[in-house]
Motif scaffolding. Sequence first.
Motif, mmCIF file in Angstrom:
data_model
loop_
_atom_site.group_PDB
_atom_site.id
_atom_site.type_symbol
_atom_site.label_atom_id
_atom_site.label_comp_id
_atom_site.label_asym_id
_atom_site.label_seq_id
_atom_site.Cartn_x
_atom_site.Cartn_y
_atom_site.Cartn_z
ATOM 1 N N PHE A 120 70.804 51.444 45.564
ATOM 2 C CA PHE A 120 71.231 52.491 46.507
ATOM 3 C C PHE A 120 70.923 52.115 47.955
ATOM 4 O O PHE A 120 71.470 52.723 48.880
ATOM 5 C CB PHE A 120 70.559 53.825 46.177
ATOM 6 C CG PHE A 120 70.998 54.400 44.861
ATOM 7 C CD1 PHE A 120 72.338 54.692 44.628
ATOM 8 C CD2 PHE A 120 70.093 54.643 43.833
ATOM 9 C CE1 PHE A 120 72.766 55.213 43.408
ATOM 10 C CE2 PHE A 120 70.502 55.160 42.624
ATOM 11 C CZ PHE A 120 71.846 55.446 42.410
ATOM 12 N N GLY A 121 69.994 51.166 48.149
ATOM 13 C CA GLY A 121 69.630 50.791 49.510
ATOM 14 C C GLY A 121 68.732 51.823 50.142
ATOM 15 O O GLY A 121 67.906 52.433 49.470
ATOM 16 N N ASP A 122 68.907 52.045 51.430
ATOM 17 C CA ASP A 122 68.015 52.945 52.164
ATOM 18 C C ASP A 122 68.839 54.097 52.707
ATOM 19 O O ASP A 122 69.451 53.979 53.770
ATOM 20 C CB ASP A 122 67.367 52.152 53.313
ATOM 21 C CG ASP A 122 66.068 52.794 53.758
ATOM 22 O OD1 ASP A 122 65.737 53.873 53.239
ATOM 23 O OD2 ASP A 122 65.394 52.204 54.618
ATOM 24 N N GLN A 123 68.895 55.190 51.965
ATOM 25 C CA GLN A 123 69.763 56.294 52.374
ATOM 26 C C GLN A 123 68.903 57.530 52.600
ATOM 27 O O GLN A 123 68.656 58.295 51.675
ATOM 28 C CB GLN A 123 70.817 56.565 51.300
ATOM 29 C CG GLN A 123 71.597 55.331 50.925
ATOM 30 C CD GLN A 123 72.825 55.666 50.097
ATOM 31 O OE1 GLN A 123 73.507 56.654 50.331
ATOM 32 N NE2 GLN A 123 73.107 54.839 49.120
ATOM 33 N N ASP A 124 68.427 57.633 53.814
ATOM 34 C CA ASP A 124 67.511 58.717 54.133
ATOM 35 C C ASP A 124 68.205 60.067 53.965
ATOM 36 O O ASP A 124 69.350 60.240 54.378
ATOM 37 C CB ASP A 124 67.032 58.529 55.582
ATOM 38 C CG ASP A 124 65.722 59.225 55.815
ATOM 39 O OD1 ASP A 124 65.044 59.528 54.813
ATOM 40 O OD2 ASP A 124 65.393 59.465 56.979
ATOM 41 N N ASP A 125 67.500 61.013 53.333
ATOM 42 C CA ASP A 125 67.996 62.377 53.198
ATOM 43 C C ASP A 125 69.270 62.502 52.381
ATOM 44 O O ASP A 125 70.014 63.465 52.519
ATOM 45 C CB ASP A 125 68.188 63.039 54.575
ATOM 46 C CG ASP A 125 66.841 63.421 55.160
ATOM 47 O OD1 ASP A 125 65.917 63.680 54.368
ATOM 48 O OD2 ASP A 125 66.715 63.426 56.398
ATOM 49 N N VAL A 126 69.547 61.496 51.558
ATOM 50 C CA VAL A 126 70.673 61.608 50.633
ATOM 51 C C VAL A 126 70.084 61.829 49.251
ATOM 52 O O VAL A 126 69.105 61.184 48.877
ATOM 53 C CB VAL A 126 71.513 60.303 50.648
ATOM 54 C CG1 VAL A 126 72.548 60.301 49.541
ATOM 55 C CG2 VAL A 126 72.161 60.115 52.005
ATOM 56 N N LEU A 128 69.837 61.069 45.674
ATOM 57 C CA LEU A 128 70.284 59.891 44.926
ATOM 58 C C LEU A 128 70.598 60.292 43.487
ATOM 59 O O LEU A 128 69.704 60.475 42.662
ATOM 60 C CB LEU A 128 69.202 58.815 44.942
ATOM 61 C CG LEU A 128 68.809 58.266 46.323
ATOM 62 C CD1 LEU A 128 67.672 57.273 46.199
ATOM 63 C CD2 LEU A 128 70.015 57.622 47.007
ATOM 64 N N THR A 132 76.037 58.619 43.816
ATOM 65 C CA THR A 132 75.734 58.158 45.170
ATOM 66 C C THR A 132 76.281 56.737 45.361
ATOM 67 O O THR A 132 76.033 55.868 44.512
ATOM 68 C CB THR A 132 74.198 58.137 45.387
ATOM 69 O OG1 THR A 132 73.684 59.427 45.083
ATOM 70 C CG2 THR A 132 73.847 57.758 46.815
ATOM 71 N N GLN A 134 76.515 52.967 46.196
ATOM 72 C CA GLN A 134 75.437 51.973 46.196
ATOM 73 C C GLN A 134 75.609 51.013 47.373
ATOM 74 O O GLN A 134 76.654 50.388 47.521
ATOM 75 C CB GLN A 134 75.453 51.206 44.872
ATOM 76 C CG GLN A 134 75.082 52.097 43.686
ATOM 77 C CD GLN A 134 75.418 51.465 42.354
ATOM 78 O OE1 GLN A 134 76.580 51.273 42.026
ATOM 79 N NE2 GLN A 134 74.414 51.130 41.578
ATOM 80 N N HIS A 135 74.555 50.947 48.199
ATOM 81 C CA HIS A 135 74.570 50.046 49.362
ATOM 82 C C HIS A 135 73.261 49.279 49.408
ATOM 83 O O HIS A 135 72.388 49.580 50.241
ATOM 84 C CB HIS A 135 74.727 50.844 50.660
ATOM 85 C CG HIS A 135 75.988 51.646 50.751
ATOM 86 N ND1 HIS A 135 77.235 51.063 50.756
ATOM 87 C CD2 HIS A 135 76.194 52.983 50.821
ATOM 88 C CE1 HIS A 135 78.163 52.005 50.847
ATOM 89 N NE2 HIS A 135 77.555 53.183 50.868
ATOM 90 N N ALA A 285 62.642 50.258 51.487
ATOM 91 C CA ALA A 285 63.327 51.494 51.868
ATOM 92 C C ALA A 285 62.271 52.545 52.213
ATOM 93 O O ALA A 285 61.147 52.504 51.707
ATOM 94 C CB ALA A 285 64.207 51.966 50.722
#
Length: 326
Positions: A120-126, A128, A132, A134-135, A285
């Motif tokens: 998912f990478g670093d997705q602040d305030d998402v 998961l 979602t 994927q990055h 992350a």
Amino acid sequence: MKVLITGGAGYIGSHACKALANAGYTPVTFDNLSTGWRDAVQFGPLVEGDLTDKSSIERAFQDHAPRAVLHFAALSRVDEAMAKPGLYWRNNVLGSLNLFETAVAHGCLDIVFSSTCATFGDQDDVVLDENTPQHPINAYGASKQAVERMLEDFETTFGLRHVIFRYFNVAGADPDAEIGEFHRPETHLIPIVLDTVAGERDHVTIYGTDYPTHDGTCIRDYVHVSDLVDAHILGLHWLLDGKGSRAFNLGTGSGFSVRDVIGSANRVTNRTVPTNIGARRAGDAIKLVSGSRRAEDELKWTPRKSTMAQMIEDAWRWHQVADYRQ
Ligand code: UFG
């Protein structure tokens, strides 16, 4: 019924072997022992081999004719992936390709695959969940995402059905203390904290205290290894029951900061762990917490042991008796 466990000598794989043996299966471990331990293979035969060497996988399928595969074997250190991305692509992606091609050639069409929240990478305030996007932000996450995609293609063409588990942070040890978490070098927070409690290290370095979190340190969602492997048995049954391919996040939905974990370890062990403040670690992350109940709802998975205190207690018990740590 034989089930091939790639990476069965490793931390999570060895716990899966125990759970499979308890559920009446014969776990056949396939492992190159690069990061796993011969002494952790206690619940079924060991085939020594490397996934990047197709002939050794072929031999495992010829000798054991497994009905299904649980695919744990992978390199999984973010710091190493940042330094050596090619190693991660070769080992994790090529290794999986060799495994899937061999499985298909032998008519073994059910695979449970260990993926990661690092996709998912670093997705602040998402939140998961399984939908979602994927990055991944490092070669480790990217290599796992590529294998997820490979599974889709192998299903389309060859009917290779799969359950994908995206782990959050796995912690704890076998409650009977027969097996546990041990890496050389150790990079994971809880074993490092416990090494420090045991006097094997002087202090724990906290990698960054300036993150935008409640106490400035990174937040993770920790799941007990026993709960995690229970989900794998359910995932195997899902496939053996003929259900379709599916991805599941495996976390509890609760986030703990680095300082929360150290505080809990202080309480469980009744010591005070010395800490130092260090720089941020590349590739980390800020926050990775599962926002999904799909595994509970569809697989009927119930994480029973995934409280921070229980995970540290079980890890600490094993830490004190572990023979293959010597
Ligand atoms: N940490 C410290 N000090 C240490 C070790 C870790 O502060 O000595 C911090 C890390 O920076 C991170 C947290 O503790 O914020 C957890 O770190 P771990 O190394 O225990 O776990 P990671 O979240 O980095 O790694 C986990 C899995 C990896 C996987 C990764 C994907 O253990 O296998 O998630 O994000 F690659």
